[in-house]
Each structure stands twice: as structure tokens, then as C-alpha cells.
Design an enzyme around this catalytic site. Structure first.
Site, PDB file in Angstrom:
ATOM      1  CE  LYS A 180      -1.776   1.602   4.302  1.00 14.85           C
ATOM      2  NZ  LYS A 180      -1.576   2.960   4.085  1.00 14.85           N
ATOM      3  CG  ASN A 181       2.372   2.896   3.181  1.00 20.95           C
ATOM      4  OD1 ASN A 181       1.265   3.127   3.205  1.00 20.95           O
ATOM      5  ND2 ASN A 181       3.209   2.407   4.854  1.00 20.95           N
ATOM      6  CB  CYS A 191      -3.844  12.162  12.108  1.00 17.49           C
ATOM      7  SG  CYS A 191      -3.957  10.398  11.441  1.00 17.49           S
ATOM      8  NE  ARG A 197       0.876  10.154  10.404  1.00 16.01           N
ATOM      9  CZ  ARG A 197       0.171   9.072  10.261  1.00 16.01           C
ATOM     10  NH1 ARG A 197      -0.553   8.210  10.447  1.00 16.01           N
ATOM     11  NH2 ARG A 197       1.174   8.125   9.361  1.00 16.01           N
ATOM     12  CG  ASP A 243       3.021   1.960   9.854  1.00 10.81           C
ATOM     13  OD1 ASP A 243       2.500   2.550  10.358  1.00 10.81           O
ATOM     14  OD2 ASP A 243       3.017   1.591   8.398  1.00 10.81           O
ATOM     15  NE  ARG A 294      -7.559   4.444   6.024  1.00 11.21           N
ATOM     16  CZ  ARG A 294      -6.053   4.517   6.165  1.00 11.21           C
ATOM     17  NH1 ARG A 294      -6.641   5.145   7.658  1.00 11.21           N
ATOM     18  NH2 ARG A 294      -4.890   5.030   6.118  1.00 11.21           N
TER      19      ARG A 294
HETATM   20  C1  UD1 Z   1       4.451   6.761   6.400  1.00 10.21           C
HETATM   21  C2  UD1 Z   1       3.199   5.605   6.536  1.00 10.21           C
HETATM   22  C3  UD1 Z   1       2.601   5.155   8.075  1.00 10.21           C
HETATM   23  C4  UD1 Z   1       3.890   5.056   8.563  1.00 10.21           C
HETATM   24  C5  UD1 Z   1       4.618   6.316   8.071  1.00 10.21           C
HETATM   25  C6  UD1 Z   1       5.889   6.249   9.620  1.00 10.21           C
HETATM   26  C7  UD1 Z   1       2.775   6.385   3.995  1.00 10.21           C
HETATM   27  C8  UD1 Z   1       0.997   6.446   2.835  1.00 10.21           C
HETATM   28  N1  UD1 Z   1       2.279   5.761   5.172  1.00 10.21           N
HETATM   29  O1  UD1 Z   1       2.947   8.008   6.639  1.00 10.21           O
HETATM   30  O2  UD1 Z   1       2.458   3.914   7.265  1.00 10.21           O
HETATM   31  O3  UD1 Z   1       3.043   4.586  10.109  1.00 10.21           O
HETATM   32  O4  UD1 Z   1       5.259   6.134   7.128  1.00 10.21           O
HETATM   33  O5  UD1 Z   1       6.627   5.221   9.289  1.00 10.21           O
HETATM   34  O6  UD1 Z   1       3.768   5.654   3.171  1.00 10.21           O
HETATM   35  N2  UD1 Z   1       6.390  14.854  11.219  1.00 10.21           N
HETATM   36  C9  UD1 Z   1       6.856  16.087  10.803  1.00 10.21           C
HETATM   37  N3  UD1 Z   1       6.565  16.706  10.391  1.00 10.21           N
HETATM   38  C10 UD1 Z   1       6.202  16.804   8.323  1.00 10.21           C
HETATM   39  C11 UD1 Z   1       6.022  14.980   8.292  1.00 10.21           C
HETATM   40  C12 UD1 Z   1       5.818  14.491   9.496  1.00 10.21           C
HETATM   41  O7  UD1 Z   1       6.275  16.343  12.481  1.00 10.21           O
HETATM   42  O8  UD1 Z   1       6.107  17.564   7.514  1.00 10.21           O
HETATM   43  C13 UD1 Z   1       6.155  13.711  11.920  1.00 10.21           C
HETATM   44  C14 UD1 Z   1       5.520  13.241  11.962  1.00 10.21           C
HETATM   45  O9  UD1 Z   1       4.449  13.532  12.878  1.00 10.21           O
HETATM   46  C15 UD1 Z   1       6.064  12.079  12.464  1.00 10.21           C
HETATM   47  C16 UD1 Z   1       7.290  11.385  11.691  1.00 10.21           C
HETATM   48  O10 UD1 Z   1       6.966  12.446  11.764  1.00 10.21           O
HETATM   49  O11 UD1 Z   1       6.096  11.890  13.979  1.00 10.21           O
HETATM   50  C17 UD1 Z   1       7.214  10.488  10.862  1.00 10.21           C
HETATM   51  O12 UD1 Z   1       6.033  10.056  10.013  1.00 10.21           O
HETATM   52  P1  UD1 Z   1       5.980  10.267   8.187  1.00 10.21           P
HETATM   53  O13 UD1 Z   1       7.290   9.051   8.099  1.00 10.21           O
HETATM   54  O14 UD1 Z   1       5.905  11.786   8.258  1.00 10.21           O
HETATM   55  O15 UD1 Z   1       5.087   9.541   7.673  1.00 10.21           O
HETATM   56  P2  UD1 Z   1       3.658   9.452   7.273  1.00 10.21           P
HETATM   57  O16 UD1 Z   1       4.807   9.660   5.835  1.00 10.21           O
HETATM   58  O17 UD1 Z   1       2.581  10.175   7.418  1.00 10.21           O
END
Ligand code: UD1
Length: 419
Positions: free
Chosen positions: A22-23, A117, A122, A306, A398
Site C-alpha cells: 500500500k505505502n 489524525c 502528524r 506499523d 484500508r
Molecule cells: C508513513 C506511512 C505510515 C507509517 C509512517 C512511519 C505512508 C502512506 N504512510 O506515514 O504507514 O506509519 O510513514 O513509518 O507511507 N512529521 C513532521 N512534519 C512533517 C511530516 C512528518 O513533524 O511535515 C513527523 C510526524 O508527526 C511523525 C514523524 O514525522 O512523528 C514521521 O511521520 P512520517 O514519516 O511523515 O509519516 P507518514 O509519511 O505520514
């Protein structure tokens, strides 16, 4: 709302096939927006988030055609609406992945801000800051991120936190930018590498994907290709945990065990025997109760967040005590309350959950709260005494393709109860 009914107590045995990840499928489908000609993507899992992505592309005017045998064809040429509306973004945060491609290819985008979320704040500040550094003008209007640029320009972007979709968004944006972009502190997840390989196949110039520094030299245009999405390591890991928890023997075919090292290490530590081939992985619980394991989640190649909930469920019926530390997302212990309702002995202190294994869990009606939390409830149901009813399984849908068929194939007594 559909529910899953599970009668616990069966030792799972058999083999199943891993679905496409999925990711990886979500960023790759967003990445099709960068192409000048139609793109074909295969091994795309049948999942709710994928359907949401089709809907999102469709709303923009992109033509998406599905063919059971050949995969998905995406023709971005008829696009006319560079917008990701709130009603879709609120159901799937990953909709933010269209921001980078739209801006880079068409010079503008309007993407609704993902709201709060269930698994933590996030934010998307790192996505936005990176695009601004590449020359985009970005404002927030009526809850939407409104972005504009002439042509993005290459920049050196040091991401403050390791972010998977943040890295993917900037990587996609950089492929058509003017000049060289260097992404530092980049996410190293296999899905980022898969996206990079897809972009490279379309003609992008990218070095270093899979490491923490990715260098992208912008090109004038990208062409459609045929690309197969990599296997889902989280789905694979979830079925392996199911095997270990039930003391059974489960083999997952068409998988990529090299993407699962941290997970396989913990399965071995739990006492299961793990065997791997090039494209399969097998766990054998040998009819024994697992031993509790301690772990700390971290960006790849560390232990994936995950898979955290699934190991919390394993610890709940293991011998001994395991401490689970969650460092990626705050508030990602919502499954714990439901597991407690099934008799699990878990204490939460900040970002740590201490799990004292019990000899058995007792079936109860439980409620899924997010994707991976719901997987842990299904796992708990497989070992609990009695009939567990998992409610709100749209969360499971999902991320897990045909979960009840796959588990039933392994011998589980599980069925979907339409609601
Ligand atoms: C992706 C995965 C999700 C997985 C996560 C961590 C997808 C679609 N989803 O989510 O399944 O659980 O990686 O492996 O690929 N953060 C910030 N600012 C930002 C972006 C992120 O502070 O602009 C923080 C988030 O709050 C979190 C951390 O960074 O604490 C990691 O999040 P992130 O890797 O961005 O998760 P996703 O990409 O949303």
C-alpha cells in the site's frame, strides 16, 4: 458497518501470497501525475486507500482504467482540476502526496490540509518547507494548502525529522525541477526506494535513494512506463506474527524478506523459527507459546512503527514481559485499551507500554481505531478463547487485502459480518 468475527484457538498453517505494498502504491499512483504519457502500474493491492487515490485522480480529470490482468493504467493527460478536496483528504492523509507532483508538473496545486489524525499530530510542515525552498509560494486558504510556482528549482533540503511521505513528496517534486536537489535526512524505507525506481524508469535522474541523502537532477519531462509495485512488508509481517502467536507455521510467498530484517529478528527472539528464500519467508512457532520481546520503533532500517501494535498483541499472550517503546507517533497505543478488554495486562507510561504476557486472552467485542491497531485486534482474536467481534473494520480494509480470505486459507475461523 462490517465486522469481523473470529473464533480463536486454531494453529495457523499454510502459505499465502503477499499483496503489493500500500505505502508504495500510493506514492507511485501520485507519481503518475508527473508523466506526459499513460503509465501502467501492476501489483496494486485492492484496498480502500487505493480506491480513494483513484477517486482523487478521477476528480482531477485523470483517466484511470483497471484491468484485472494488466494492472492499472493511468492517463494523466486529460487533467483539468489541480485540486485534492477535503472530503477525500480527510479519509486518507496520504492524499498530500499529490502536492509535489502537481506543483512540479503544472505549477499549481490546491490540497486540503489533513486534519488531526487519530495517531498523533502528524503535521505536513516539512513537505511545505521543502517546496518553499524549491521556490514555491505556499499559503493556507480556507483550510487548503494553495501552492504556486513558475518552475521549481533545485535546492538542498535538510529535513528536520525523518518523514516518509515528506521525502516522497519532495523527491517527486524534484524530478521536474530546474537543476539539482539534494534531500538530506531522507527516509530510507523500501517504499521510498520503490518510488525512486519507478521515477527512474520514467526517466528521472536520481541517486542515493534508500540512503539518507538523495540527489535528484531535474529533467524536462517524464514518460509513461510499466511498473510493478513491491510486496507489502507490513502485511507480510502481520501474517508472520499471526503464525508465531498461534504456534503455527505460515509461509508468505512473493514477499521480500530483506525488507523485514528488524521484524524477523524480533520473531526469532520470540522463539519462532524463521526461514527465508529470495522471495518467501516462513515462520514456524513449533506449537509453543511465544516469549515476550522488547522493542523500540524507529525509521527504517529500525523496527517499523506499523508493526508495533501486532507485537503488542503477541506480547499479550507471550511468556514473560516485553516493553514496547513508540518513538515515531504519539498516541499510537489505542489498541491497548481494546486488548485490555480481552484480558491483556498492559501498562502505559508515556510512550512505553509494558506488557505482561497472559496464558490466554478472552474474546470480547472490540473496536478498531486505526489501521495497524485493528490488525492487532484481529491477531488477538485468533488466539483468544471464544468469539471475538472486531467492529469498524473499514480501518483494516484500508491496508489489508482480503484479510479474512487469507487468514481462512491458513485455517483461521474468521468471517465478515455485513453491517
Ligand atoms: C508513513 C506511512 C505510515 C507509517 C509512517 C512511519 C505512508 C502512506 N504512510 O506515514 O504507514 O506509519 O510513514 O513509518 O507511507 N512529521 C513532521 N512534519 C512533517 C511530516 C512528518 O513533524 O511535515 C513527523 C510526524 O508527526 C511523525 C514523524 O514525522 O512523528 C514521521 O511521520 P512520517 O514519516 O511523515 O509519516 P507518514 O509519511 O505520514
Amino acid at each position: 458497518m462490517d465486522k469481523l468475527s473470529i473464533t480463536g484457538g486454531v494453529r495457523l498453517a499454510g502459505d499465502i501470497r503477499a499483496s503489493g505494498a500500500k505505502n508504495a502504491a500510493l506514492p507511485i499512483l501520485a507519481g503518475t501525475l508527473l508523466a506526459s504519457t499513460p503509465v501502467r502500474v501492476s501489483n496494486v493491492p485492492h484496498l480502500r486507500d487505493v480506491t480513494t487515490t483513484f477517486e482523487l485522480l478521477g476528480k482531477m480529470g485523470v483517466r484511470v482504467t483497471m484491468d484485472e490482468r494488466m494492472g492499472i493504467e493511468v492517463d494523466p493527460r486529460p487533467i483539468h482540476d489541480l485540486c485534492a478536496p477535503y472530503e477525500l483528504v480527510k479519509t486518507m492523509r496520504a492524499s498530500i502526496l499529490v502536492l509535489g507532483p502537481l506543483l512540479s508538473r503544472y505549477g499549481e496545486a490546491r490540497v486540503s490540509l489533513p486534519g488531526g489524525c487519530a495517531i498523533g499530530a502528524r503535521p505536513v510542515d516539512i513537505h511545505v518547507a521543502g517546496l518553499r525552498q524549491m521556490g514555491a509560494e505556499i499559503d493556507v486558504e480556507k483550510g487548503d494548502i494553495v501552492a504556486r510556482c513558475k518552475r521549481l528549482r533545485g535546492a538542498t533540503v535538510v529535513m528536520e525529522t525523518v518523514t516518509v511521505t515528506g521525502t516522497e513528496n519532495l523527491l517527486m517534486a524534484a524530478t521536474l525541477a530546474n537543476g539539482r536537489t539534494v534531500l538530506k535526512n531522507a527516509a530510507r524505507e523500501p517504499e521510498v526506494l520503490d518510488l525512486a525506481n519507478f521515477l527512474i524508469a520514467m526517466g528521472a535522474r536520481i541517486e542515493g535513494a534508500g540512503t539518507d541523502t538523495i540527489v535528484i537532477d531535474g529533467v524536462a519531462q517524464l514518460e509513461g512506463v510499466d511498473y510493478a509495485v513491491l510486496p507489502d512488508r507490513i502485511e507480510t509481517g502481520t501474517y508472520l506474527v499471526a503464525g508465531a502467536m498461534t504456534g503455527g507455521r505460515v509461509r508468505v510467498r512473493e514477499a521480500r524478506p530483506t525488507d523485514l530484517e528488524a521484524v524477523l529478528e524480533k520473531l526469532e527472539a520470540s522463539g519462532a523459527q524463521v526461514t527465508t528464500g529470495e522471495d518467501w519467508v516462513e515462520v514456524d512457532g513449533g506449537g509453543r507459546r511465544p516469549r515476550a520481546v522488547s522493542l523500540t520503533t524507529a525509521p527504517h532500517p529500525g523496527f517499523p512503527t506499523d508493526m508495533q501494535a501486532q507485537f503488542t498483541a503477541l506480547n499479550a499472550i507471550a511468556e514473560g514481559t516485553g516493553v514496547i517503546e513508540e518513538t515515531i507517533f504519539e498516541n499510537r497505543f489505542m489498541h491497548v485499551l481494546e486488548l485490555q478488554r480481552m484480558g491483556a495486562d498492559i501498562r502505559i507510561d508515556g510512550n512505553k507500554a509494558t506488557v505482561h504476557g497472559k496464558a490466554f486472552l478472552t474474546a470480547a467485542p472490540v473496536m478498531a481505531t486505526d489501521l495497524r491497531a485493528s490488525a492487532s485486534l484481529v491477531l488477538a482474536g485468533l488466539v483468544a478463547r471464544g468469539d471475538t467481534l472486531v467492529d469498524r473494520i473499514y480501518h483494516v480494509d484500508r491496508g489489508y487485502e482480503q484479510i479474512e480470505e487469507k487468514l481462512a486459507h491458513l485455517g483461521a475461523r474468521i468471517s465478515r459480518v455485513p453491517g
